[in-house]
Design an enzyme around this catalytic site. Structure first.
Site, PDB file in Angstrom:
ATOM      1  N   GLY A   1       0.805  -1.211   0.000  1.00 49.67           N
ATOM      2  CA  GLY A   1       0.000   0.000   0.000  1.00 49.67           C
ATOM      3  C   GLY A   1       0.839   1.262   0.000  1.00 49.67           C
ATOM      4  O   GLY A   1       0.495   2.257   0.638  1.00 49.67           O
ATOM      5  N   ALA A   2       1.930   1.246  -0.761  1.00 49.41           N
ATOM      6  CA  ALA A   2       2.923   2.328  -0.694  1.00 49.41           C
ATOM      7  C   ALA A   2       2.663   3.459  -1.671  1.00 49.41           C
ATOM      8  O   ALA A   2       3.496   4.343  -1.821  1.00 49.41           O
ATOM      9  CB  ALA A   2       4.316   1.761  -0.935  1.00 49.41           C
ATOM     10  N   ASN A   3       1.512   3.469  -2.327  1.00 45.02           N
ATOM     11  CA  ASN A   3       1.268   4.519  -3.315  1.00 45.02           C
ATOM     12  C   ASN A   3       0.595   5.753  -2.721  1.00 45.02           C
ATOM     13  O   ASN A   3       0.483   6.780  -3.391  1.00 45.02           O
ATOM     14  CB  ASN A   3       0.403   3.976  -4.457  1.00 45.02           C
ATOM     15  CG  ASN A   3      -0.962   3.514  -3.980  1.00 45.02           C
ATOM     16  OD1 ASN A   3      -1.053   2.558  -3.229  1.00 45.02           O
ATOM     17  ND2 ASN A   3      -2.024   4.182  -4.402  1.00 45.02           N
ATOM     18  N   THR A   4       0.185   5.690  -1.435  1.00 44.82           N
ATOM     19  CA  THR A   4      -0.507   6.821  -0.844  1.00 44.82           C
ATOM     20  C   THR A   4      -0.422   6.758   0.674  1.00 44.82           C
ATOM     21  O   THR A   4      -0.067   5.726   1.251  1.00 44.82           O
ATOM     22  CB  THR A   4      -2.000   6.836  -1.274  1.00 44.82           C
ATOM     23  OG1 THR A   4      -2.618   8.053  -0.836  1.00 44.82           O
ATOM     24  CG2 THR A   4      -2.754   5.652  -0.677  1.00 44.82           C
ATOM     25  N   GLY A   5      -0.742   7.879   1.320  1.00 46.90           N
ATOM     26  CA  GLY A   5      -0.899   7.921   2.772  1.00 46.90           C
ATOM     27  C   GLY A   5       0.298   7.445   3.559  1.00 46.90           C
ATOM     28  O   GLY A   5       1.450   7.788   3.272  1.00 46.90           O
TER      29      GLY A   5
ATOM     30  N   GLY B   1       1.674   4.529   3.782  1.00 42.76           N
ATOM     31  CA  GLY B   1       2.601   3.684   3.044  1.00 42.76           C
ATOM     32  C   GLY B   1       3.570   4.490   2.211  1.00 42.76           C
ATOM     33  O   GLY B   1       4.770   4.184   2.161  1.00 42.76           O
TER      34      GLY B   1
ATOM     35  N   SER C   1      -4.426  -1.075  14.624  1.00 42.86           N
ATOM     36  CA  SER C   1      -5.190   0.114  14.991  1.00 42.86           C
ATOM     37  C   SER C   1      -5.694  -0.045  16.410  1.00 42.86           C
ATOM     38  O   SER C   1      -5.881  -1.172  16.896  1.00 42.86           O
ATOM     39  CB  SER C   1      -6.383   0.292  14.042  1.00 42.86           C
ATOM     40  OG  SER C   1      -7.301   1.242  14.542  1.00 42.86           O
TER      41      SER C   1
ATOM     42  N   TYR D   1     -13.854  -4.383  10.695  1.00 43.06           N
ATOM     43  CA  TYR D   1     -12.552  -3.727  10.616  1.00 43.06           C
ATOM     44  C   TYR D   1     -11.769  -3.989  11.898  1.00 43.06           C
ATOM     45  O   TYR D   1     -10.579  -4.344  11.857  1.00 43.06           O
ATOM     46  CB  TYR D   1     -12.720  -2.224  10.406  1.00 43.06           C
ATOM     47  CG  TYR D   1     -11.402  -1.461  10.421  1.00 43.06           C
ATOM     48  CD1 TYR D   1     -10.523  -1.553   9.347  1.00 43.06           C
ATOM     49  CD2 TYR D   1     -11.042  -0.669  11.499  1.00 43.06           C
ATOM     50  CE1 TYR D   1      -9.316  -0.869   9.350  1.00 43.06           C
ATOM     51  CE2 TYR D   1      -9.836   0.018  11.519  1.00 43.06           C
ATOM     52  CZ  TYR D   1      -8.977  -0.080  10.440  1.00 43.06           C
ATOM     53  OH  TYR D   1      -7.777   0.597  10.455  1.00 43.06           O
TER      54      TYR D   1
END
Length: 332
Positions: free
Chosen positions: A38-42, A44, A167, A192
């Site tokens: 998930g390294a494309n945003t936020g 990550g 979380s 979640y």
């Protein structure tokens, strides 16, 4: 010692992270290799960028290679000496996990750091390509399979780390082993929370089993605090998105600040394995990284062992710590 015989208490809080830990305290990571999901945003993207700025080579494991390519260009602009590669990975599809890991193992003999960051939150009820409830399947089972299949590369490195983003909402989770896929009853936030509870139980059991086998691989769980990312609103109804934008704007920390616990767990020298790193603030939403204690439901050893066994069966992924190898069981 058998992996199931260790009596080590999960998530010890006897170790204290030094006050004032920040990006300036990160060690030189030249020669290290990291995979960040998930390294494309936020979170990550911030994590991958700072690892690369510290000298690490980074593989961006992303569902959208187009977005991953954009993220890689962003990282290369500030980390010109680091290699940044983009590889497709859809954690909601175990065939994608197999394709990613097969290619990675062909290209890289060792892996120093795996950051299990990608996740989805409070989505409507849907299932993965393999028929698992989407949040449990993506946030936990996908990362369980990914970590297991990368185990040979992790054990080939010196003191490799597996950092899994959980979380504080794990407190809402409940592992109903009779209905893990929430077919009888589904609540977005509870599902979640269950997936984040699974992340913590997985971390504790992974670190116990690796330690018992005499491996140098260490596992850590992380809570980033309340960070301003798209995770909290993606997939929500329009009204919920508007309502969520208010606390996100007023209270949430930046993605870079939220990534500090991840980076701390990934790089702090001599950090004991099997700890939970998150904001020290009383609210749990912000503050400098510290070792924190998860809720009691995340410290249930019997539940961790059972979850491990169920996850192994559901994903057909078997961790062989003694041989530092992983194999798939025959197709059913």
């Amino acid at each position: 010692m058998s992996p199931d015989s260790t009596d080590a208490a999960p998530f010890s809080t006897t170790y204290s992270i030094p006050d004032g830990w920040g990006l300036h305290k990160m060690p030189d990571l030249t020669g290290k290799l990291a995979v960040v999901t998930g390294a494309n945003t936020g979170l990550g993207l911030c994590t991958a960028r700072e690892l690369a700025r510290a000298g690490a080579d980074v593989v961006l494991a992303v569902r959208s290679t187009a977005r991953g390519t954009t993220a890689a260009a962003d990282i290369r602009a500030v980390a010109r000496d680091s290699r940044v590669d983009v590889r497709r990975l859809d954690l909601a599809d175990l065939s994608s996990v197999r394709e990613f890991t097969d290619r990675f193992l062909d290209e890289h003999p060792a892996l120093d750091l795996l950051v299990n960051n990608a996740g989805i939150m409070a989505t409507p009820y849907r299932t993965t390509a393999d028929g698992f409830e989407l949040q449990f399947g993506t946030n936990h089972l996908g990362h369980y399979a990914l970590t297991g299949r990368l185990l040979p590369a992790l054990t080939a490195a010196t003191a490799a780390r597996v950092v899994t983003v959980s979380s504080d909402l794990h407190s809402m989770g409940r592992l109903d082993f009779g209905d893990l896929q929430s077919k009888r009853k589904y609540g977005r936030l509870r599902a979640y929370g269950t997936s984040k509870l699974a992340n913590l139980l997985f971390t504790a059991e992974l670190d116990r089993r690796a330690t018992a086998a005499g491996l140098s691989v260490r596992a850590y769980a992380v809570h980033p605090g309340f960070a301003a990312t798209s995770l909290t609103i993606t997939g929500q109804p329009a009204l919920v998105q508007r309502l969520m934008s208010i606390p996100t704007t007023l209270v949430a920390v930046s993605p870079l600040t939220g990534s500090l616990p991840i980076l701390c767990a990934s790089t702090l020298p001599d950090l004991p394995g099997g700890v939970f790193v998150g904001p020290r603030g009383k609210s749990g939403m912000r503050g400098a990284p510290g070792v924190i204690l998860p809720k009691e439901n995340a410290r249930d050893r019997a539940a961790a062992v059972r979850l491990w066994e169920v996850s192994q069966s559901l994903t057909d992924t078997h961790y062989d710590f003694s041989a530092a190898a992983v194999s798939d069981s025959p197709a059913k």
